[in-house]
Design a protein around this motif. Sequence first.
Motif, short mmCIF file in Angstrom:
data_model
loop_
_atom_site.label_atom_id
_atom_site.label_comp_id
_atom_site.label_asym_id
_atom_site.label_seq_id
_atom_site.Cartn_x
_atom_site.Cartn_y
_atom_site.Cartn_z
N LEU A 183 35.39 28.39 35.91
CA LEU A 183 35.55 27.07 36.51
C LEU A 183 34.25 26.27 36.53
O LEU A 183 34.26 25.05 36.29
CB LEU A 183 36.11 27.20 37.93
N VAL A 184 33.12 26.92 36.81
CA VAL A 184 31.85 26.20 36.88
C VAL A 184 31.47 25.62 35.51
O VAL A 184 31.21 24.42 35.39
CB VAL A 184 30.73 27.09 37.45
N PRO A 185 31.42 26.43 34.42
CA PRO A 185 31.11 25.82 33.12
C PRO A 185 32.20 24.89 32.61
O PRO A 185 31.90 23.93 31.89
CB PRO A 185 30.94 27.03 32.19
N PHE A 186 33.46 25.14 32.99
CA PHE A 186 34.53 24.24 32.58
C PHE A 186 34.31 22.86 33.19
O PHE A 186 34.39 21.82 32.50
CB PHE A 186 35.89 24.81 33.00
N GLY A 218 35.16 21.33 27.93
CA GLY A 218 35.05 22.21 29.09
C GLY A 218 35.51 23.62 28.77
O GLY A 218 34.87 24.60 29.15
N CYS A 219 36.61 23.73 28.03
CA CYS A 219 37.13 25.05 27.63
C CYS A 219 36.14 25.76 26.71
O CYS A 219 35.90 26.97 26.84
CB CYS A 219 38.48 24.88 26.94
N ALA A 220 35.54 25.03 25.77
CA ALA A 220 34.61 25.63 24.82
C ALA A 220 33.38 26.20 25.53
O ALA A 220 32.88 27.27 25.16
CB ALA A 220 34.19 24.61 23.76
N LEU A 221 32.87 25.51 26.53
CA LEU A 221 31.68 25.97 27.23
C LEU A 221 31.98 27.11 28.20
O LEU A 221 31.07 27.79 28.65
CB LEU A 221 31.02 24.82 27.98
N SER A 222 33.24 27.31 28.54
CA SER A 222 33.59 28.36 29.50
C SER A 222 33.90 29.70 28.85
O SER A 222 34.09 30.70 29.53
CB SER A 222 34.81 27.92 30.33
N ILE A 223 33.91 29.74 27.51
CA ILE A 223 34.28 30.96 26.78
C ILE A 223 33.16 32.00 26.85
O ILE A 223 31.97 31.67 26.79
CB ILE A 223 34.58 30.62 25.31
N THR A 224 33.54 33.27 26.95
CA THR A 224 32.63 34.40 26.76
C THR A 224 33.18 35.24 25.61
O THR A 224 34.38 35.50 25.55
CB THR A 224 32.53 35.26 28.03
N ALA A 225 32.29 35.66 24.72
CA ALA A 225 32.72 36.48 23.58
C ALA A 225 32.94 37.91 24.06
O ALA A 225 32.00 38.72 24.08
CB ALA A 225 31.70 36.43 22.46
N PHE A 226 34.16 38.24 24.42
CA PHE A 226 34.44 39.56 24.99
C PHE A 226 34.04 40.70 24.06
O PHE A 226 33.37 41.65 24.48
CB PHE A 226 35.93 39.64 25.36
N PRO A 227 34.42 40.69 22.76
CA PRO A 227 34.03 41.81 21.89
C PRO A 227 32.52 41.91 21.72
O PRO A 227 31.96 43.01 21.67
CB PRO A 227 34.72 41.47 20.56
N GLY A 263 42.62 33.35 30.49
CA GLY A 263 42.99 32.02 31.00
C GLY A 263 42.57 30.90 30.09
O GLY A 263 43.31 29.92 29.90
N SER A 264 41.38 31.03 29.47
CA SER A 264 40.89 29.96 28.59
C SER A 264 41.78 29.79 27.36
O SER A 264 42.00 28.66 26.89
CB SER A 264 39.45 30.27 28.16
#
Length: 471
Positions: free
Chosen positions: A139-142, A171-180, A210-211
Motif C-alpha cells: 500500500l505504501v509504494p502503491f 502505483g502497481c509497478a512500484l509495489s511489486i517485489t520479485a518473489f523468485p 494482490g498486485s
Amino acid sequence: MILPLALIGIVAARVTAENARPVSGSPPSLGLDTTGHFFVSAAVVLAAAQLGGVLARRLGQPPVIGEICAGLAMGPSLLGRASPAAADWLFPEPVLPMLNGLSQLGLVLFMFGVGRELAGVRLKGAAKQALLVSQASVLVPFAAGTVAALPLLDTLNGDDGHPLAFVLFLGCALSITAFPVLARILQDLRLTYTQPGQLSLFAAAVGDGGSWLVLAAILTLAHGSDPAQLLINTLLAVAVVAFFLGPLRQTLTRWPERESGEHVKHGEGFSTTAAVLLAVGVTAASALTAAVGVHQLIGALLVGLAWPTGNRGAVAVADRMAGAVTPLLLPFFFFSFGLTTDLGILRWDGPLLLALAALLFTAVAAKIIGPSLCAVLTGMRWRPALALGVLLNSRGLTELVVLQIGYQAKIIDQSLLGILTIVALVTTVMTSPLLRGLGFSSAQPSPARSERGDSAPVPRAALPARSNSGD
C-alpha cells in the motif's frame, strides 16, 4: 560459450564489411534459410543469457540481472545501435515471431511457477506482524506511485491515454517485489530462515498475489471504455478466479500420490505424460483468461495458485515440467523484452532525468521505509527491520513482466518503459550490497533447514514466532 561468441564476432565483421558497400535489399544470408537463422538466433540468445548470468554471479548479483542485461544488449539499446546490419542478420524479421512464441511459452510456465511458490508460503505465528508488514509493503509504494504518476500524465502516458489506468498502473509497478529473485537472494546470503527472510517471503507472496489481481483490474479498465462491457469483463474475471481457486483447487487436491516412492523410479511414462498434460492445462488456462479480457499470464498464475503444494505426486509433476523447460525458455523473454526496450532513445534532458530520479527515489524510499517502519512498530529492531525493507525492494524479473504488459496494453510509452526498466535493475542490484552493509552476509549461519535443504529455490517453511531479540 566461446563458439557462439566467436560466431557473433565473425558475423558482425562480415556483415559490417558487406554493409559498407552500397547493397540494396536485405542483409546477406551467408547461405542460411529461415530455419537456419532461427537456430543461430536461438544459440546466440541462450549463450548470451548464460554468459550474462555467470558474470552477474561473479559480481555477487543474482544471475537474472546478467540475463536481463544480456537481453537488453541484444536489442536496439546496444547491438542494434552499434551494428544494425549484424543485428538484422542475427535476428531477421521472419525469425522474430518464432522467438517471441518461445518467450511467451516460457513466460507462461514461469508465471505458473510463481503461482506455486506464492501458494506454498504458510503463516504460523506472528500473524498480526506479518499481515501488517505485507500490507505496508504494497500500500505504501502503491500510494507513492500514484502520487508520482500525476505530473507524468501529460508526457509519459501511453497511446491509449487512459489517465486512471496510467496512475494505477504506475502505483502497481512500484509495489511489486520479485518473489523468485528474492528467494534466490535469501538462499545465496543464507538468510532464508531468519526473521527478516521469512517475513519478506510472506509479504512478497501476499503482496504480489494482490498486485497481479489489481493489474488484471487495471487492464480491464484500460480496455473497457464501455461501462457495460467493463462490468461484463469484471464479472467474467471474478468468475474465472473463483473457479480456479475454488472447484479446480479442490479437485486438484485429490491428485494421487503415485509420483512418490517407487513410482518415481519406475513410472517415468506416467510422470512425463502428466507433465505434458500440465503444460497443456497451463497454456489452455492462459488462453481462457485472454478470451475473457484478462491477460494470459493471469491464467497461468491461477493454475499455479490452485496447484497442490502438499502432494508429493503433484509437486513431482510440476517440478519435472518447470525444471526441464523454464530455464531454456526464459532467456527468450529477456531477448523479446530487450527488443521492445530501447534505452538509446531516452533523451537525458532535465525533465527525463528528473522523472528517473523521482521514480527511483519513490520506489526505494516507499518500499524500504514502509515495511521497515511497520516492522519496528510491531516489535522488530531497526537493523533487521531495515534488512526486511531492503529485501522487499528487489523487483527484478517480475517487474519486467509487469512493465511489458503495461507497454503492450499502451498504458505507458517507451520512454517510461525504459525509465522503469532502469528502476527495476537498480533496485535489484542494490539489494545484496545493502544487506552486506547492514551486516547480513553469506557467512551468517542459517538457524534452520528445511526438508528440501539449502538448495531449495523457494522455501515452504512457516514463519517463526515474533521475537523482540532483534538481531
